[in-house]
Design an enzyme around this catalytic site. Structure first.
Site, PDB file in Angstrom:
ATOM      1  N   GLY A  14      -9.848  44.957 -32.191  1.00 20.78           N
ATOM      2  CA  GLY A  14     -10.659  45.954 -31.491  1.00 20.78           C
ATOM      3  C   GLY A  14     -10.593  45.668 -29.996  1.00 20.78           C
ATOM      4  O   GLY A  14      -9.719  44.939 -29.520  1.00 20.78           O
ATOM      5  N   ARG A  36      -6.365  44.601 -39.137  1.00 20.64           N
ATOM      6  CA  ARG A  36      -6.249  44.944 -40.573  1.00 20.64           C
ATOM      7  C   ARG A  36      -5.461  46.229 -40.794  1.00 20.64           C
ATOM      8  O   ARG A  36      -5.054  46.522 -41.908  1.00 20.64           O
ATOM      9  CB  ARG A  36      -7.644  45.088 -41.181  1.00 20.64           C
ATOM     10  N   LYS A 194     -29.979  41.136 -27.641  1.00 21.71           N
ATOM     11  CA  LYS A 194     -29.804  41.994 -26.452  1.00 21.71           C
ATOM     12  C   LYS A 194     -29.219  43.348 -26.838  1.00 21.71           C
ATOM     13  O   LYS A 194     -29.450  44.354 -26.152  1.00 21.71           O
ATOM     14  CB  LYS A 194     -28.966  41.283 -25.383  1.00 21.71           C
ATOM     15  N   GLU A 284     -23.414  46.902 -32.745  1.00 19.31           N
ATOM     16  CA  GLU A 284     -24.045  45.799 -33.479  1.00 19.31           C
ATOM     17  C   GLU A 284     -25.563  45.901 -33.526  1.00 19.31           C
ATOM     18  O   GLU A 284     -26.207  45.381 -34.436  1.00 19.31           O
ATOM     19  CB  GLU A 284     -23.648  44.457 -32.856  1.00 19.31           C
TER      20      GLU A 284
END
Ligand SMILES: NC(=O)C1=CN([C@@H]2O[C@H](COP(=O)(O)OP(=O)(O)OC[C@H]3O[C@@H](n4cnc5c(N)ncnc54)[C@H](OP(=O)(O)O)[C@@H]3O)[C@@H](O)[C@H]2O)C=CC1
Ligand SMILES: O=C(CO)COP(=O)(O)O
Length: 336
Positions: A14, A36, A194, A284
């Site tokens: 990524g 992948r 964060k 995330e």
């Protein structure tokens, strides 16, 4: 050790894995970049660029994209994991039988284990045992800026000084500076929490609130983060450093942050699934919001901002209502 004969394998093609691989290869470290997606690896090999995740950054000649994981593992002396946190366990499980003992394993992933909320070093030790020196690289690091060669500083948390020395050697140069820390918990919690606060900052700015609001959110968000991290065993000084305060400022204030952009989109009336489609990269803070708010309740730590982000993401809370809830809380001392 003869550093010059060493190879590095970066797992995860990524934006962050690619930027780190570019940096390593520019610094004369032969580097494999594993992804992948076979088609994407073929395209990167042909185009010498990662058009999907890191456009307009040319690969140095020592960077080799690779899809065959077992092949890549045969030639590596150091592994850097840069897959999203939801893939962290699976990635380690796939590789651990094929890596020689004592191979340093470093990760640049920012998040907690999917579903359990465990810190990634706990997952790593569970899978790897104690035969592998581990380290965590974290800090205010937008991938594109690192790949552009703009000056950047990070923290590397490890209890293995030789891992730091070799990593610092591989990433050396005029643009990338590494600081050491032995606080694995603080560095990881800073990077994970964060992201949730960056969503909050995006919501605030998306609703049209001003700089005062953003500064208040960052400061009170940091207070929540510190309370939570101290109870979890972090060191206070870590939380004032690059991997926590530094990254919090970066991601709350700049639209390069995907977490912040998610907040902006939600405040502008997009649904979560519309915002995810729009951003189309790893965010995330979504899973972290669930895990951290749940954990905070278990350990009885007040995290009102994190809780409102959770409500917006998972309970259809109107972002405006979330701000109202925060402002109408009972008055209290700033420092308790
Ligand atoms: N981007 C940044 O500036 C920074 C990111 N980070 C952290 O790095 C980690 C990776 O993020 P980033 O590179 O930005 O994410 P991106 O969204 O740019 O890319 C995600 C990458 O992860 C791959 N991936 C997804 N699921 C799996 C899986 N199950 N197994 C293997 N690979 C998988 C994707 O492959 P595919 O294309 O096939 O889906 C893609 O290559 C995150 O924890 C992030 O917080 C840390 C610092 C800076
Ligand atoms: O962690 C990052 C920079 O340090 C990247 O943040 P985002 O995942 O919000 O883009």
């Amino acid at each position: 050790m003869n550093f010059s004969s060493q190879n590095t394998l970066v797992l995860g093609a990524g934006s962050w894995g690619t930027a780190l691989a570019v940096l390593l290869a520019r610094n004369q470290t032969p580097t494999y970049l594993w992804g992948r997606d076979k088609k994407q690896i073929e395209a990167m090999t042909h185009e010498r660029c990662n058009q999907r995740y890191l456009p307009n950054i040319s690969f140095p000649h020592l960077l080799i994209p690779i899809h065959d994981l077992q092949q890549a593992l045969k030639h590596t002396n150091q592994i850097i994991i840069a897959v999203p946190s939801h893939a962290f366990r699976l990635t380690l499980e796939c590789i651990f039988k094929s890596i020689p003992a004592r191979t340093p394993i470093i990760w640049a992933t920012k998040g907690l284990e999917l579903g359990t909320g465990r810190l990634l070093h706990e997952v790593a030790i569970e899978i790897l045992g104690s035969d592998y020196p581990i380290a965590i690289l974290s800090g205010p690091t937008f991938a594109h800026e690192v790949a552009m060669g703009l000056p950047t500083a990070v923290t590397v948390a490890t209890t293995y000084p030789e891992v730091f020395t070799y990593l610092a050697y591989c990433l050396r140069g005029n643009t990338f500076r590494l600081y050491t820390s032995d606080d694995l918990i603080g560095v990881q919690l800073g990077g994970a929490v964060k992201n949730i606060l960056a969503i909050a900052a995006g919501i605030s700015d998306g609703l049209g609130f001003g700089s005062n609001t953003r500064a208040a959110l960052i400061t009170r968000g940091l207070a929540e983060l510190i309370r939570f991290a101290l109870v979890s065993g972090a060191k206070k000084e870590t939380l004032m450093g690059l991997s926590c305060l530094g990254d919090l400022i970066l991601t709350c204030t700049d639209n390069q942050s995907r977490n912040r952009r998610l907040g902006l989109a939600l405040a502008q009336g997009k649904t979560l699934s519309e915002a995810l489609t729009l951003i189309d990269q790893v965010i995330e803070g979504i899973e972290a919001a669930k895990l951290v708010s749940m954990r905070a309740r278990q350990v009885n730590i007040e995290m009102p901002i994190i809780d409102q982000v959770y409500q917006v993401l998972y309970c259809s809370q109107d972002p405006k209502k979330a701000v109202e809830m925060l402002l109408n809380r009972e008055q209290k001392p700033e420092h308790t």
